[in-house]
Motif scaffolding. Structure first.
Motif, short mmCIF file in Angstrom:
data_model
loop_
_atom_site.label_atom_id
_atom_site.label_comp_id
_atom_site.label_asym_id
_atom_site.label_seq_id
_atom_site.Cartn_x
_atom_site.Cartn_y
_atom_site.Cartn_z
N ASP A 186 0.83 -1.21 0.00
CA ASP A 186 0.00 0.00 0.00
C ASP A 186 0.86 1.26 0.00
O ASP A 186 0.51 2.26 -0.62
CB ASP A 186 -0.93 0.02 1.22
N GLU A 215 -6.84 3.43 -4.09
CA GLU A 215 -7.44 2.09 -3.93
C GLU A 215 -8.72 1.99 -4.74
O GLU A 215 -9.62 2.83 -4.62
CB GLU A 215 -7.72 1.82 -2.45
N ALA A 226 -8.41 2.48 4.31
CA ALA A 226 -6.99 2.68 4.00
C ALA A 226 -6.74 4.10 3.53
O ALA A 226 -6.29 4.34 2.42
CB ALA A 226 -6.55 1.68 2.92
#
Length: 403
Positions: A352, A362, A371
């Motif tokens: 990530d 994302e 996230a």
């Protein structure tokens, strides 16, 4: 000022630039370089000067032009704007006109602009729309059928432009779906074209993924005999893994060298979100070197032909070609794939964090909600690690050439 006469009008000849000959009470005739003679009525309404077209001479003679002027003046006396009244009358007299595909495409492009789409995206969309206009532009959007769209796309396929044809289908569908959403159409004919086009072969941008070959490339860049700023741009691109367009248009005002951060504004990122880039020590050294070439425009990479403009979108790829790297071997955009592949292969970094470093968002909406972090601290370490890795690859290449 003497009133016009028919004899005087017939003797009016064209000049290099348009000019006006006045009759009186706001009426004049405009003489164009082409020789056309156009009647105009100049007047003021609510404090603003306005013009009303009255037709062309000799279709509209002097007597009729004066009558039209006097009609307009009477409307002004009664408190009406002659131009607005003409438009109102036309709307009442003419049946409602169906919108054409060309009309809707203008509205659609304006919608994209209001959404803040990137300028490059807008240019690509307009280019694709322009390709469709010769066939579809004047057609009423409700009358367009699948064969009409297909014949338009087949012209591109006949030239081997399969990717262009596929993108055109998507764009035509987007315009028509916009028409459906706004109540101006019912069906999307592009839906019936699924499977009707030649499927283009997907090709990824070329990138060097071998560490030894990458080291040789970095060494070649450092020894590049062309424009020094171009060599610096390629080194920064390899180091920072940003999109070439983000770097090409970079401005000194975006850089905080003391904090070692480059803030890329949202209007220049693909995701339309601001993007922070940590600057490793090697990047700061390159930027200090680049300051020797700093211009008033504020651009890091000004064109050698015009310092107010950035280098062209082809500059970096052309430099790679001059160094002997074909488009099948390496592209400016390929540095991103190089960074992503080698950083992920190292196993040292959160995937990530690597994605955030690339400025990716994302795709999974649920996962994106959980996230939201930028992984900033890890990305700072990642940036310095990558810059050190590139130095080590170049050093190995230099040793290899000494052997």
């Amino acid at each position: 000022m003497m009133p016009l006469t028919d004899a005087a009008i017939r003797n009016l000849g064209p000049r290099d630039k348009p000019y006006k000959v006045f009759d009186g009470h706001g009426l004049f005739i405009l003489v164009n370089p082409s020789g056309s003679l156009l009647w105009r009525f100049r007047y003021r309404f609510n404090g603003r000067e306005k013009l009303l077209s009255l037709g062309s001479y000799p279709l509209i003679g002097l007597k009729l032009a004066r009558e039209k002027r006097d009609d307009a003046r009477r409307l002004l006396v009664d408190g009406y704007d002659p131009s607005a009244e003409r438009q109102k009358r036309r709307r009442e007299e003419e049946p409602e006109r169906e919108l054409t595909f060309g009309d809707l495409s203008i509205e659609y492009m304006e919608k994209l602009r209001l959404e803040g789409r990137a300028e490059q995206t807008l240019r690509k969309q307009q280019w694709l729309i322009d390709l469709t206009l010769p066939r579809l532009g004047s057609m009423e959007v409700t009358e367009i059928r699948a064969p009409d769209v297909l014949s338009c796309l087949k012209e591109q396929e006949a030239e081997g432009k399969f990717e262009t044809a596929a993108r055109m289908r998507t764009t035509v569908g987007s315009v028509i779906r916009y028409a459906i959403a706004s109540g101006r159409a019912v069906n999307d004919p592009t839906a019936a074209l699924k499977g009707a086009l030649v499927r283009p072969t997907k090709s990824h941008r070329s990138a060097i993924l071998d560490r030894t070959q990458l080291g040789r490339l970095l060494l070649d860049i450092k020894k590049y005999h062309g424009e020094p700023k171009t060599a610096i741009a390629l080194q920064l691109l390899a180091m920072l893994a940003t999109r070439p367009g983000e770097l090409r248009l970079a401005n000194w005002s975006e850089f905080d060298l003391a904090a070692a951060i480059w803030r890329v504004p949202a209007d220049r990122t693909k995701t339309r979100r601001p993007h922070r880039v940590p600057l490793p020590v090697q990047a700061l050294e390159l930027l200090q070197e680049l300051e020797m070439f700093r211009m008033k425009s504020g651009l890091l990479f000004s064109s050698t032909q015009n310092w107010k403009r950035p280098i062209s979108s082809n500059t970096l790829n052309v430099a790679l070609r001059r160094m002997g790297y074909s488009k099948e071997t390496m592209t400016a955009h390929g540095f991103r794939a190089t960074f992503s592949t080698l950083a992920n292969e190292s196993g040292r970094w959160n995937s990530d964090a690597i994605e955030r470093a690339l400025g990716h968002v994302e795709g999974n909406e649920v996962r994106r909600a959980y996230a939201r972090g930028e992984y900033w601290e890890e990305r700072v370490e990642l940036a310095q690690w990558w810059a050190d890795q590139l130095d080590s690859y170049a050093l190995e290449a230099a040793k290899e050439r000494l052997v």
